[in-house]
Design a protein around this motif. Sequence first.
Motif, PDB file in Angstrom:
ATOM      1  N   LEU A 188       3.778  13.423  -4.559  1.00 35.74           N
ATOM      2  CA  LEU A 188       2.466  14.064  -4.526  1.00 35.74           C
ATOM      3  C   LEU A 188       1.872  14.036  -3.123  1.00 35.74           C
ATOM      4  N   VAL A 189       1.960  12.868  -2.480  1.00 31.30           N
ATOM      5  CA  VAL A 189       1.406  12.771  -1.134  1.00 31.30           C
ATOM      6  C   VAL A 189       2.176  13.676  -0.176  1.00 31.30           C
ATOM      7  N   LEU A 246       3.897   1.555  -1.072  1.00 31.73           N
ATOM      8  CA  LEU A 246       4.579   1.712  -2.356  1.00 31.73           C
ATOM      9  C   LEU A 246       3.640   2.245  -3.431  1.00 31.73           C
ATOM     10  N   ALA A 247       2.359   1.947  -3.280  1.00 34.14           N
ATOM     11  CA  ALA A 247       1.410   2.382  -4.301  1.00 34.14           C
ATOM     12  C   ALA A 247       1.145   3.880  -4.226  1.00 34.14           C
ATOM     13  N   MET A 248       1.357   4.483  -3.055  1.00 39.13           N
ATOM     14  CA  MET A 248       1.094   5.921  -2.937  1.00 39.13           C
ATOM     15  C   MET A 248       2.196   6.700  -3.646  1.00 39.13           C
ATOM     16  N   PRO A 249       1.827   7.613  -4.547  1.00 42.10           N
ATOM     17  CA  PRO A 249       2.856   8.439  -5.189  1.00 42.10           C
ATOM     18  C   PRO A 249       3.516   9.375  -4.166  1.00 42.10           C
ATOM     19  N   THR A 306       0.831  -1.203   0.000  1.00 47.21           N
ATOM     20  CA  THR A 306       0.000   0.000   0.000  1.00 47.21           C
ATOM     21  C   THR A 306       0.861   1.247   0.000  1.00 47.21           C
TER      22      THR A 306
END
Lengths: 299, 305, 503
Positions: free
Chosen positions: A147-148, A141-144, A139
């Motif tokens: 940007l976050v 790793l999936a978050m950019p 999870t």
Amino acid sequence: MTVETFSGAERILEPSAGALLRRRVFGHAGFMIGAAIILAILAAALLAPWLAPHDPYAQDLTRRLVPPVWDAKGSWLDPLGTDQLGRDYLSRLLFGARISLLIGFSAALISGLIGTGLGLCAGYFGGRVDMVASFVVTTRLAMPVVLVALAVVALAGGSLHIVVAVLGLLLWDRFAVVTRAATHQVRQLDYVAAARATGCSTARIILAEILPNIMNALIVIATIEMANAILLDAALSFLGLGVQPPLPDWGLMVAEGKEYMFFSPWVIAIPGLALFTLVLAINLVGDGLRDLAAPENRN
Amino acid sequence: MLAFALKRLALALLVALTVSIISFSLLRLSGDLAQALAGPSATAADVEAVRKAYGLDQPLWVQYLAWARQALHGDLGTSFFFKEPVAAMIAARLPVTMTLGVSALLFALLVALPLGILAALKPNSWVDRLALTLSVVGQALPSFWFALMLMILFGLKLRWLPISGTASWKSFVMPAIALGYYGMPTFMRLTRAGMMEVLASDYIRTARAKGLRAPAILLKHALRNAIVPVVAVAAVQLGFFLGGSIVIESVFALHGVGYLGWESISRADFPVVQAIVLVLALFYIVLTLLADLLNAFLDPRIRVG
Amino acid sequence: MRGKLAWAAVALGLIAPAAQAGKPDDTLNLAWSAQIENYDQYFNTVREGIVFAREIWDNLVDRDPRTGEYKPLLAKSYRWVDPLTLDFALRQGISFHDGTPFTATDVAYTLNWLADPANKVITQQNVSWIKSVEETGPFAVRIHLKAPFPAALEYLADILPIYPHDYYAKVGPQGMSRHPVGTGPYKVAAAEPGKSFTLLRNDAYFKESPKGRPAIGRIVQRSIAEMPTQIAELMTGSIDWIWQVPADQAEKLRQVPGVTVKSAETMRIGYVGFDAAGRSGATPVKDRRVREAIAHAIDRAAMVKNLVGGDSRVLDAACFPSQFGCTDEGVKRYAYDPALAKTLLAEAGYPNGFDIDIYAYRERPWAEAIIGYLRAVGIRAKLTYLQYAALRDKNWAGTTPLFYMTWGSNSINDVSAILGNFFTGSPDDFARDAQLKSWIETGDTAIDPAVRKANYRQALQRIAEEIYWLPMFSYVANYAFSADLDFSPDADEVPRFYAAHWK
């Protein structure tokens, strides 16, 4: 696998092995160069108040964008010139080293604690715990990341604490993955199994048996994440949503200097090179540590 | 294989669900949504009316379900700033980001594969050293700084390439290099390690003993085996490129998804930010899923472990 | 010294004559950093929105930027019947870009629609003076005012373009933004909000227009966030025109062959705004002594001389000197005096200064210079830098204690366009001073110019006395463009591309 680079660990090695290690350390050019640069930057950061010729925040609008001393129009008054508000660039650079090191170190520490904790649990307990941990890592790793990080900093405000916290909370994945794999391996070793059989507590086994064994890998990852955190902080600053002025952050200095880059190139060249040198040094040390820990990997 | 695939798919779905909850909460954390929708000059009564009309007075989980249902139907909300549907805005900008991501990946592979192979064939040669230096230097360059330097050199000094915009394929060259070089070292190390492992293996030695010429061995056996991990990592790396192109897009004024995300953050347009986080995360999830399946298909050992 | 710099740059290979991209294919390539969120002029608040609108639409009257004289544009003539009634006779034979003829219905519909608060035009101040508009003939309209409003023509000339009635009724603001249709010198070939637009010369543009007929065939705009990228594009010739170039960059660009740089003082003024009313909660700047300390802490003259440059001047009154009613007579001045600032801070109970958030949306280095000055007297201000729309919303929500902002008065040469917007209880009002409000409202609606002036003077004195704002300086717009282009900037900060042509 058990070679240590810290003096405290040398007692477990044979004297001859210690000598061997010293020879290898001193013979490793990349590691030595990297370590020397980091020590120099660390010294500069610690001694900044004594080394800096001026207050890094003192502005003088009548002396803006003075070129560095090697330029015909430069002077020793401001050895690296001044920025767009007439602040002494050398002083800002020196104080900026503190910020970059602080951000790199603290972010790596926070992410190290999170990632190692997660990885240890996953690798030691396996099964369900491992599945949950791998889900959490995926999870994350999936978050950019950029940007976050930008969004959170924008919402929470761009103070140094917040930037460090955000980077720390975002960069722990590599720690988790590596720790998990290493723990998994170490767990199978005889003496760990023996410790378990004799009824040692889980905490004791992890702290006393497993953690020292994966320390090498952790230190290597820590260097990578330090470098990452410094670069990411610089990118946030460049986008105007990292730490805020008037902090002499190197990334912020590049960001502010970019307006002037065509006609006063040193304003982005100097902090850019400083960033590059610091990150390069950290990477060299990291690579060196990896080679020293497992010389057979190279070649 | 099927069991592995199903397990992997289940994990991907679960991650997608979690990511959607996170991006949903991002918008809710950004402030009072009803206030934002009603506009800054709205009266308290207006705000309450909007809160009712949009169901913002419902419990959070009800709101999440409603939002998720809409998102599944392709409705990602409306931008505060442009007053346009977010889904259409993202769709209009995705091609730019995709082109950039794919060309960055191609650049990284085109440099890393040959260098990695050569480095493996002749360890400790000058090629190997060059590859190592490139990878160490590459990972230490701040990407925005590198991008600005490229712009000065190729855009302004040599005038080979356009500086900004998306007018032709040439516009993507510098951004692709600036974005791609950061992924290059990973590929180089992987290729080098993979090649060395394969070259040291028994069947290559056998083939050599049989008298096969070196290039033939390379093409037939070594490369195919060494490239397996690279393919899988490439898919993951593409996901990173798509999510990490913000800085590059802003320097080269490429109006892609990253640029939109950054601009939206600085004007507090959180419905757009939320949607971009979700879309980029979904891309990453799908790409890693594909990578895992591909890997398992190519290398049966993984399926067991 | 300049020559030497240019040589250094030549040696670096940075400076070469700009390539000719625009002139040969008759395309003017523009770039700016602003993003226009909606091309409907009534639903954006960026200056570039006005610039765009002038190319696409026409107003009833046009103000000659050089003489300040009102010239009939879509109108043939106008007449004040009485202070509450304004009559217009309209030109005949003008068509919108989509071919529909322009009539009185379009005028009445547009203005009535704007005046209805339910339609939520973004700047209510611009239209709130209109009561209603009636068609008095197929080519005649009568505007009824709510109260006397002497600046009405100024508003009609500057910011009230006329839309095609059938089309606007059908598509609304969002549709108008996607496919803008007007009577103006250019028509829209493509328009992507926030990103780019392409305009084509309107060959059917009526020749009696005081704006003149357009010369250049095509205009292509792109939004480029980074100024260095814009400058690089200009130097390589793929962009022909940029503006808002920082003063020192403009100086250096003058040395670049193939680039022309022009500067013009504008009606825009910079100011430090204080939350004097305490809308954001308990903030140190609620205390007048703290505001006075800040006023003494900032060396505005040094900023003008070293940062802003050009014809900029330090301002003491909260308005631009050329605006009707603007005066610094009897307005209190605050000289640069950091020692006094520290004393005042100590008196106010902050001997060691305090921490505060400061907000800004443009000229980041200038905001940083202000922060530097504040720091020197002990005030530790932390910058939050936002896009205009985001900062405007924060202001309207009243959460900003201290901010460096600017106001261009929509180029309206009348103080009502600045005082009326900020000190009469609008969401932008951080003074909330009833006496101030009543002076301004009297000034806005009085017919006798002397009465107006007297009331505005009192208002301006009050603003300075209470330091609701610290006016900083006037802005200078720096334009840099291809030497092939014949372009002259106007003092009202509205570049007119329809008046530009190739050499």
